[in-house]
Design a protein around this motif. Structure first.
Motif, PDB file in Angstrom:
ATOM      1  N   TYR B 164       0.747  -1.283   0.071  1.00  0.00           N
ATOM      2  CA  TYR B 164       0.041   0.077   0.017  1.00  0.00           C
ATOM      3  C   TYR B 164       0.717   1.196   0.058  1.00  0.00           C
ATOM      4  N   THR B 165       2.100   1.042   0.042  1.00  0.00           N
ATOM      5  CA  THR B 165       2.978   2.376  -0.145  1.00  0.00           C
ATOM      6  C   THR B 165       3.648   2.270  -1.838  1.00  0.00           C
ATOM      7  N   SER B 166       3.174   1.376  -2.563  1.00  0.00           N
ATOM      8  CA  SER B 166       3.397   0.966  -4.025  1.00  0.00           C
ATOM      9  C   SER B 166       2.339   1.904  -4.865  1.00  0.00           C
ATOM     10  N   GLU B 167       2.682   2.354  -6.062  1.00  0.00           N
ATOM     11  CA  GLU B 167       1.725   3.168  -6.836  1.00  0.00           C
ATOM     12  C   GLU B 167       0.691   1.967  -7.177  1.00  0.00           C
ATOM     13  N   PHE B 170      -1.562   2.097  -4.370  1.00  0.00           N
ATOM     14  CA  PHE B 170      -2.452   3.376  -4.179  1.00  0.00           C
ATOM     15  C   PHE B 170      -3.893   3.114  -5.090  1.00  0.00           C
TER      16      PHE B 170
END
Lengths: 558, 203
Positions: B164-167, B170
Motif C-alpha cells: 500500500y506504499t506502492s503505486e 495506491f
C-alpha cells in the motif's frame, strides 16, 4: 563591520521571531536576525508531492535513523530540516521528545495549523478555579492583535459562540466530509460540540497567497505557501524593507551585556566555520522556541546575572508546561464500509475539532480543573494503517482492506498540564553540545489533573463513537511522551510582579529593559488551544511595544 | 493540532526502530512498477533481482508468501508491486529484524517438511494456503504455535506496508492522495447525515 550596531537582534525566525522581524523592519528599525539553520528550498526540502514509492524507504526513512528521529514531522521527506546535532538530556526517570526545526521559519514550515484564540476563560483561569495565577492581560486587550494576525495569515473557520473560544475573522471553513457528519451526529447525541476547526490553511486566495490545492501533505511543507509560514508570509515583507540582515547557520549561544548589565548583543556560533561571532544591538529579542530560549538565557551568565540573564526572580526555565497528546479512541464507521474512497486527508488532520466543553459553567464541574480539546481524524488516509492489524490473508483480506479503507476514525486529545515546581528546564551540569555549550536538561512529568483529562476523554470519545454508530476498537495504551505536541510553554512567564515573573505583560524582561521574549515561553500555561496563533499575536504586541520604547527613547536607535 | 494522519503513525509503529545502513542496489520491480504500470504500450523486462539480505531460497519463500497474502486477482497484487524486493531491502537495512525473518523462514520450511514432507516452495498453492491458515486466521489458530503466528503477522505487516506504499497499492484503493482539488471536498450525502442509508458499494 565588527563594530556595527543594529537596532535589534532577533534570535529565531519561527512564528515569534518572524513576526518580530517583520514588525520591527517595517517600523524602520535595523534588524539582524540569527537563525540556527539554513534556508529551505521547498523543491528540495519539502515533500513536493513525492509519493512513497519515489522515496528510498517509502517515506518511512532509514531504520537506522528512525531511532534518532524526533517526532513524526521529522521524516524521510523533510529530514534535512530537523536538528540532530544539538543534544539535550532528561532528568533521571523522565522522558521528553524535542523536535526542533532549525531551518529558517522553524516549525512554521510544518505546523499543524490549528489556530484558536486564547480566551478569558484561559487568562482568568486562576480566578475561576483558584489554581496558579491569572495572566496579566485580558482577551479584550489582545483581541485586536489576534484580529490583525488572522487577517495576515488567513484562518478558515466559522463563528461558533463558544464560551471557551473567542471568535475571530475567518475565511470559509473546510467543508465537512462524510465522517464529520457522522461524528457530528454522534456528538449531538452525547452533548459535546463538533465544529469546523480554526485552520490556518487558505480555502481561498488570501493577501497574495494562493488557495490550498488540498493535497494533504501540509506537515511535510507546502510547495505553494497556501498556509502560513514565516518564509512565505512574513520574511519576504521584512526583506523588502532592506532593514533586515538574516544570518543563517547562526546558533545563538548567549546574550551579551554592557557595563550596566543590559543587553548589548548576542554571541553565536557560525555553524559553518564553527567560530564564535558577536553581533551588537540596542535591543535583543529572544524567540528561539520555549526550551531553547530558556537555554540561551540560562547560558547568558555574567557578573550581573550569575544565574542567567533576567533571572533575578529565579523563574527562568521554571514552570514548563506541555500539551498531553494521545489517542483517546479509535474505531471505524460501518456506515462507510465499501463506499468509494473520499479525499478525507486534505487538511492532514485539522478539519474538525471538539473544542473544550468541560468546566465551562462551573470550573469544578468535572474531577479535573480547566479543560481539553479533541481533534477527530480518519477516513481515507494516505496509508491504510488499520490493515496492518487485520486478520487473514488472500483475496478476501485484500477486498476487506478496500472495503474498510474509508471507515477508520480516531480522536486525539490536546490537554494542558498544570504549572508545577517539578516541571522545568535547566542546564545539564556535565553535558555540552559539540560547540561546548551546556545543553538543556528537561524535568517533566504529567500531573494528576491532566491524566484525569486523558481518562475522561477516553470515556467520552468512546461514547461519541458508539453514538455515531461506530465500532469502538480501543484507546492508546498511554499518552504520547512529553514534548510530542511541540507546544511547550511557560519558562519565561509574563506577569506584573518582577519577583515572580521573568517578563512583564509585554514580554519585556523585568530585569533587562532592552531584552524581550517573543515565543511561547511567556505564556503562563498551554490552555487547551494550540500555541502558534497566540505566539504571533503576542509577538506582534511585544514588537509594537518595543518600537514604542524606541520612539520614547527608552532604547536608543543605533 | 500538530497535524498527523493515523496512517503515518501506524506505519512507523509497525516498522519500529533499529540500526545499520544498507547499500542501495536499485530495484527491478519497483522501478518497473512505478514507471510503467497502466501503460500497456511500454513493455519493460525487469532485471533479475538479487536479494540483498535473503538467500535465494529464502527469497523464493518471501516471494511466494507475499503473493499469498495479497494475491493478484481481479487487480494486481503484491507480486506486481514488487513487495518481496521491498521486504528484502527493508530487512537488509534493519539488523534488528534480520534474526526474526531468518529464523521465521527456517522454521516455516521445517514445519512444512515435518507436516507435508516437502519444502514450502515445493508445495502446491493449495497446500501452502492450508499450511498457513492456522497462522493467518485467528479462528484457526492452534495452541503452541505462537511463534509461527508472530512470524506470519510480521510478514503480513511488511507485505501490507510494501503493497500500500506502492503505486499499484495506491491504485488498488483509489487513494485520494494521488489527486488535487480546487475546493475543500464535501460530503455528497446531504439528506443522510448519519449515513445510515447509503447505496451499497459496487464491488
Amino acid at each position: 563591520m565588527a563594530n556595527k550596531i543594529y537596532d535589534v537582534i532577533v534570535i529565531g525566525t519561527g512564528a515569534g521571531g518572524g513576526m518580530a522581524i517583520k514588525t520591527l523592519c517595517e517600523a524602520g528599525l535595523k534588524v539582524c536576525a540569527l537563525n540556527a539553520g539554513r534556508r529551505l528550498d521547498p523543491e528540495k526540502d519539502f515533500r513536493y508531492h513525492r509519493m512513497p514509492w519515489d522515496m528510498k524507504f517509502r517515506g518511512m526513512d532509514d531504520p537506522k535513523r528512525r531511532g534518532e528521529s524526533f517526532g513524526y514531522m521529522d521524516n524521510e521527506y523533510t529530514k534535512a530540516a530537523w536538528d540532530h546535532e544539538i543534544p539535550f538530556t532528561t532528568a533521571p526517570g523522565m522522558k521528553w521528545m524535542w523536535p526542533r526545526c532549525n531551518a529558517v521559519g522553524g516549525k512554521t514550515n510544518f505546523w499543524g495549523r490549528s489556530s484558536a484564540r486564547f480566551g478569558d476563560i484561559d487568562f482568568k483561569a486562576s480566578s475561576l478555579d483558584g489554581y496558579d495565577v491569572d495572566w496579566p492581560l485580558t482577551h479584550e486587550e489582545i483581541s485586536p492583535f489576534y484580529t490583525r494576525v488572522e487577517k495576515m495569515i488567513g484562518v478558515a473557520s466559522t463563528v461558533q459562540n463558544r464560551p471557551s473560544n473567542p471568535d475571530g475573522s475567518y475565511l470559509p471553513p473546510f467543508r465537512f466530509r462524510c465522517l464529520d457528519r457522522i461524528l457530528e451526529a454522534g456528538c449531538n447525541k452525547v452533548g459535546v460540540p463538533y465544529l469546523p476547526d480554526r485552520c490556518a490553511q487558505l480555502t481561498q486566495p488570501h493577501e497574495g497567497h494562493p488557495a490550498c490545492h488540498f493535497c494533504g501533505e501540509c506537515t511535510t511543507g507546502c510547495d505553494v505557501g497556501a498556509f502560513f509560514s514565516t518564509p512565505y508570509f512574513l520574511l519576504p515583507k521584512a526583506e523588502a524593507t532592506n532593514n533586515l540582515e538574516l544570518r543563517t547557520d547562526a546558533l545563538a549561544k548567549n546574550v551579551l551585556v554592557d557595563e550596566n548589565g543590559q543587553a548589548a548583543g548576542v554571541a553565536y556560533i557560525d555553524r559553518k566555520t564553527r567560530q564564535e561571532v558577536e553581533v551588537y544591538g540596542r535591543a535583543v529579542v529572544v524567540a528561539a522556541s520555549c526550551v531553547e530560549s530558556s537555554r540561551i538565557m540560562l547560558n547568558s551568565k555574567s557578573r550581573f546575572w550569575p544565574n542567567g540573564i533576567a533571572n533575578s526572580s529565579g523563574q527562568l526555565g521554571r514552570n514548563l508546561c506541555d500539551h498531553l497528546y494521545g489517542e483517546s479512541a479509535r474505531g471505524y464507521l460501518p456506515q462507510l464500509l465499501g463506499q468509494p474512497s473520499f479525499p478525507d486527508h486534505v487538511a492532514d488532520s485539522t478539519i474538525a475539532w471538539m473544542p473544550r466543553w468541560q468546566n465551562l459553567k462551573d470550573p469544578h464541574e468535572e474531577k479535573f480543573i480547566r479543560g481539553y480539546s479533541v481533534y477527530p481524524d480518519g477516513g481515507c488516509e494516505e496509508f491504510p494503517g488499520f490493515a496492518t492489524d487485520m486478520d487473514g490473508f488472500g483475496s478476501s483480506f485484500k477486498r476487506e482492506i478496500k472495503r474498510r479503507y474509508p471507515t477508520p476514525v480516531s480522536f486525539g486529545i490536546q490537554a494542558p498540564s498544570l504549572r508545577s515546581d517539578t516541571n522545568f528546564v535547566d542546564l545539564d551540569p556535565e553535558i555540552k553540545d559539540p560547540y561546548g555549550i551546556p545543553v538543556a536538561r528537561l524535568h517533566f512529568e504529567w500531573d494528576d489533573n491532566v491524566l484525569k483529562m486523558w481518562e475522561h476523554s477516553k470515556q467520552v470519545c468512546a461514547e461519541v463513537l458508539r453514538a455515531a454508530g461506530g465500532e469502538f476498537e480501543g484507546s492508546g495504551d498511554a499518552p504520547e511522551i512529553p514534548g510530542y505536541s511541540l507546544h511547550e510553554t511557560g519558562t519565561c512567564r509574563m506577569g506584573n510582579d518582577p519577583k515572580k515573573f521573568v517578563t512583564n505583560r509585554f514580554g519585556q524582561t523585568h530585569d533587562v529593559r532592552n531584552l524581550y521574549v517573543c515565543d511561547a515561553s511567556v505564556f503562563l500555561n498551554c490552555t487547551d488551544k494550540t500555541t502558534t496563533i497566540s505566539i504571533l499575536a503576542f509577538s506582534l504586541r511585544s514588537s509594537e511595544h518595543l518600537i514604542e520604547n524606541f520612539r520614547r527613547g527608552e532604547h536608543k536607535a543605533a | 493540532m500538530a497535524g498527523q494522519g493515523v496512517g503515518r503513525r501506524q506505519i512507523l509503529r509497525v516498522l519500529g526502530t533499529a540500526a545499520a545502513a544498507a547499500q542501495f542496489p536499485g530495484f527491478s520491480k519497483w522501478a518497473f512498477a512505478c514507471g510503467h504500470v497502466g501503460n500497456a504500450d511500454v513493455q519493460v523486462k525487469p532485471m533479475v533481482y538479487s536479494p540483498q539480505f535473503f538467500t535465494v531460497g529464502e527469497y523464493a519463500m518471501v516471494e511466494r508468501l507475499v503473493e499469498i497474502i495479497i494475491p493478484s486477482d481481479r487487480t494486481p497484487g503484491a507480486k506486481e508491486a514488487g513487495v518481496a524486493e521491498f521486504i528484502d531491502f527493508m530487512v537488509a537495512s534493519d539488523p534488528d529484524e534480520q534474526y526474526g525473518f531468518r529464523t521465521g523462514l527456517t522454521w516455516l520450511n521445517a514445519h512444512s517438511e515435518q507436516t507435508l514432507g516437502k519444502r514450502f516452495v515445493e508445495l502446491t498453492p493449495a497446500q501452502q494456503i492450508s499450511l498457513l491458515e492456522p497462522f493467518g486466521f485467528k479462528d484457526k489458530a492452534r495452541p503452541g504455535e505462537e511463534a509461527g503466528r508472530r512470524f506470519f503477522t510480521t510478514m503480513r505487516e511488511y507485505t501490507v506496508t510494501g503493497f500500500y506504499t506502492s503505486e499499484i497499492g495506491f491504485k488498488e484503493l483509489d487513494n485520494p492522495s494521488l489527486k488535487f482539488y480546487s475546493e475543500s471536498p464535501e460530503c455528497p450525502h446531504k439528506d443522510d447525515p448519519e449515513h445510515r442509508h447509503l447505496a451499497p458499494a459496487n464491488s
